[in-house]
Write a protein that holds these residues in place. Structure first.
Motif, PDB file in Angstrom:
ATOM      1  N   ASP A   1       1.021  -1.487   0.073  1.00  0.00           N
ATOM      2  CA  ASP A   1       0.187   0.232  -0.170  1.00  0.00           C
ATOM      3  C   ASP A   1       0.752   1.013   0.051  1.00  0.00           C
ATOM      4  O   ASP A   1       0.541   2.505   0.287  1.00  0.00           O
ATOM      5  CB  ASP A   1      -1.268   0.259   1.360  1.00  0.00           C
ATOM      6  CG  ASP A   1      -0.014   0.103   2.852  1.00  0.00           C
ATOM      7  OD1 ASP A   1       0.930   0.387   2.566  1.00  0.00           O
ATOM      8  OD2 ASP A   1      -0.843   0.064   3.262  1.00  0.00           O
ATOM      9  N   HIS A   2       1.729   0.807  -0.112  1.00  0.00           N
ATOM     10  CA  HIS A   2       3.085   2.415  -0.424  1.00  0.00           C
ATOM     11  C   HIS A   2       3.523   3.264   1.065  1.00  0.00           C
ATOM     12  O   HIS A   2       3.385   4.287   1.012  1.00  0.00           O
ATOM     13  CB  HIS A   2       2.530   3.221  -1.410  1.00  0.00           C
ATOM     14  CG  HIS A   2       2.302   2.158  -2.922  1.00  0.00           C
ATOM     15  ND1 HIS A   2       2.368   2.356  -4.107  1.00  0.00           N
ATOM     16  CD2 HIS A   2       2.902   0.824  -3.761  1.00  0.00           C
ATOM     17  CE1 HIS A   2       1.864   1.309  -4.585  1.00  0.00           C
ATOM     18  NE2 HIS A   2       1.735   0.406  -4.525  1.00  0.00           N
ATOM     19  N   THR A   3       2.944   2.780   1.772  1.00  0.00           N
ATOM     20  CA  THR A   3       2.884   3.187   3.100  1.00  0.00           C
ATOM     21  C   THR A   3       3.996   3.046   4.189  1.00  0.00           C
ATOM     22  O   THR A   3       4.308   1.638   4.077  1.00  0.00           O
ATOM     23  CB  THR A   3       1.515   2.927   3.848  1.00  0.00           C
ATOM     24  OG1 THR A   3       1.229   2.201   4.922  1.00  0.00           O
ATOM     25  CG2 THR A   3       0.141   3.394   3.264  1.00  0.00           C
ATOM     26  N   LYS A   5       3.928   2.432   8.919  1.00  0.00           N
ATOM     27  CA  LYS A   5       3.242   2.356   9.830  1.00  0.00           C
ATOM     28  C   LYS A   5       4.371   2.451  10.687  1.00  0.00           C
ATOM     29  O   LYS A   5       5.349   1.793  10.879  1.00  0.00           O
ATOM     30  CB  LYS A   5       2.196   1.383   9.741  1.00  0.00           C
ATOM     31  CG  LYS A   5       1.499   1.095   7.801  1.00  0.00           C
ATOM     32  CD  LYS A   5       0.436   0.086   8.801  1.00  0.00           C
ATOM     33  CE  LYS A   5      -0.678   0.032   7.175  1.00  0.00           C
ATOM     34  NZ  LYS A   5      -0.812   1.108   6.456  1.00  0.00           N
ATOM     35  N   ASP A  17       0.279   6.735  10.017  1.00  0.00           N
ATOM     36  CA  ASP A  17       0.371   6.098   8.553  1.00  0.00           C
ATOM     37  C   ASP A  17       0.450   6.888   8.117  1.00  0.00           C
ATOM     38  O   ASP A  17       0.189   7.777   7.890  1.00  0.00           O
ATOM     39  CB  ASP A  17      -0.749   5.752   8.302  1.00  0.00           C
ATOM     40  CG  ASP A  17      -0.578   4.273   7.078  1.00  0.00           C
ATOM     41  OD1 ASP A  17       0.078   4.228   6.305  1.00  0.00           O
ATOM     42  OD2 ASP A  17      -2.155   4.651   6.865  1.00  0.00           O
ATOM     43  N   LEU A  19       1.756   7.907   4.438  1.00  0.00           N
ATOM     44  CA  LEU A  19       0.916   8.355   3.355  1.00  0.00           C
ATOM     45  C   LEU A  19       2.125   9.193   2.360  1.00  0.00           C
ATOM     46  O   LEU A  19       2.149  11.352   2.646  1.00  0.00           O
ATOM     47  CB  LEU A  19      -0.107   8.928   3.571  1.00  0.00           C
ATOM     48  CG  LEU A  19      -1.144   8.036   3.925  1.00  0.00           C
ATOM     49  CD1 LEU A  19      -2.820   8.423   3.813  1.00  0.00           C
ATOM     50  CD2 LEU A  19      -1.496   7.233   3.181  1.00  0.00           C
ATOM     51  N   LYS A  22       5.551   6.835  -3.973  1.00  0.00           N
ATOM     52  CA  LYS A  22       3.852   6.246  -4.779  1.00  0.00           C
ATOM     53  C   LYS A  22       4.843   4.946  -5.151  1.00  0.00           C
ATOM     54  O   LYS A  22       3.968   4.658  -6.284  1.00  0.00           O
ATOM     55  CB  LYS A  22       4.619   7.174  -6.097  1.00  0.00           C
ATOM     56  CG  LYS A  22       3.982   8.689  -5.406  1.00  0.00           C
ATOM     57  CD  LYS A  22       4.008   9.787  -6.816  1.00  0.00           C
ATOM     58  CE  LYS A  22       3.858  10.947  -6.349  1.00  0.00           C
ATOM     59  NZ  LYS A  22       4.556  11.874  -5.974  1.00  0.00           N
ATOM     60  N   ASP A  23       5.576   3.885  -4.198  1.00  0.00           N
ATOM     61  CA  ASP A  23       5.594   2.826  -4.669  1.00  0.00           C
ATOM     62  C   ASP A  23       6.344   2.139  -3.596  1.00  0.00           C
ATOM     63  O   ASP A  23       5.923   2.790  -2.572  1.00  0.00           O
ATOM     64  CB  ASP A  23       7.002   2.750  -5.718  1.00  0.00           C
ATOM     65  CG  ASP A  23       6.483   1.612  -6.597  1.00  0.00           C
ATOM     66  OD1 ASP A  23       5.866   0.298  -5.929  1.00  0.00           O
ATOM     67  OD2 ASP A  23       6.839   1.680  -7.522  1.00  0.00           O
ATOM     68  N   ALA A  24       6.545   0.771  -3.350  1.00  0.00           N
ATOM     69  CA  ALA A  24       6.881   0.063  -2.482  1.00  0.00           C
ATOM     70  C   ALA A  24       8.342   0.744  -1.237  1.00  0.00           C
ATOM     71  O   ALA A  24       9.135   1.426  -2.353  1.00  0.00           O
ATOM     72  CB  ALA A  24       7.188  -1.142  -2.890  1.00  0.00           C
TER      73      ALA A  24
END
Length: 102
Positions: A1-3, A5, A17, A19, A22-24
């Protein structure tokens, strides 16, 4: 989900989380007040940590030509390693590229 945590290790509760990517995200390293993340989008992001629930993006470092697979930091520098074969040294205060090793 590119976040990224942030978890409380005692309770297992998610505290934050982040954010931005834009990628892994492949790597991260943190101290008490700084978090550095390396991403598949060829960037290194630098975050200011005030608390587990108060983390803000300070800057994004660009210059790699492939995903960033490793990061480290000291009081003065951020080091990033990428699939492009380069290791880059950045000034932690300004984000300026100090040296690139190939």
């Amino acid at each position: 989900d590119h976040t990224v945590k942030v978890w409380d290790i005692h309770t297992g509760q998610m505290m934050n989380d982040l954010l931005h990517h834009k990628d892994a995200v492949h790597s991260l390293k943190f101290t008490t007040d700084t978090l550095v993340t390396g991403c598949n989008d060829e960037t290194v992001s630098v975050w200011d940590i005030k608390s587990p629930t108060d983390i803000a993006l300070r800057m994004t470092l660009k210059g790699h030509e492939d995903p960033v697979f490793s990061v480290d930091l000291s009081e003065t520098y951020i080091i990033s390693g990428s699939g492009d074969g380069a290791i880059k040294v950045w000034d932690i205060s300004t984000g300026e590229l100090v040296r690139a090793l190939h």
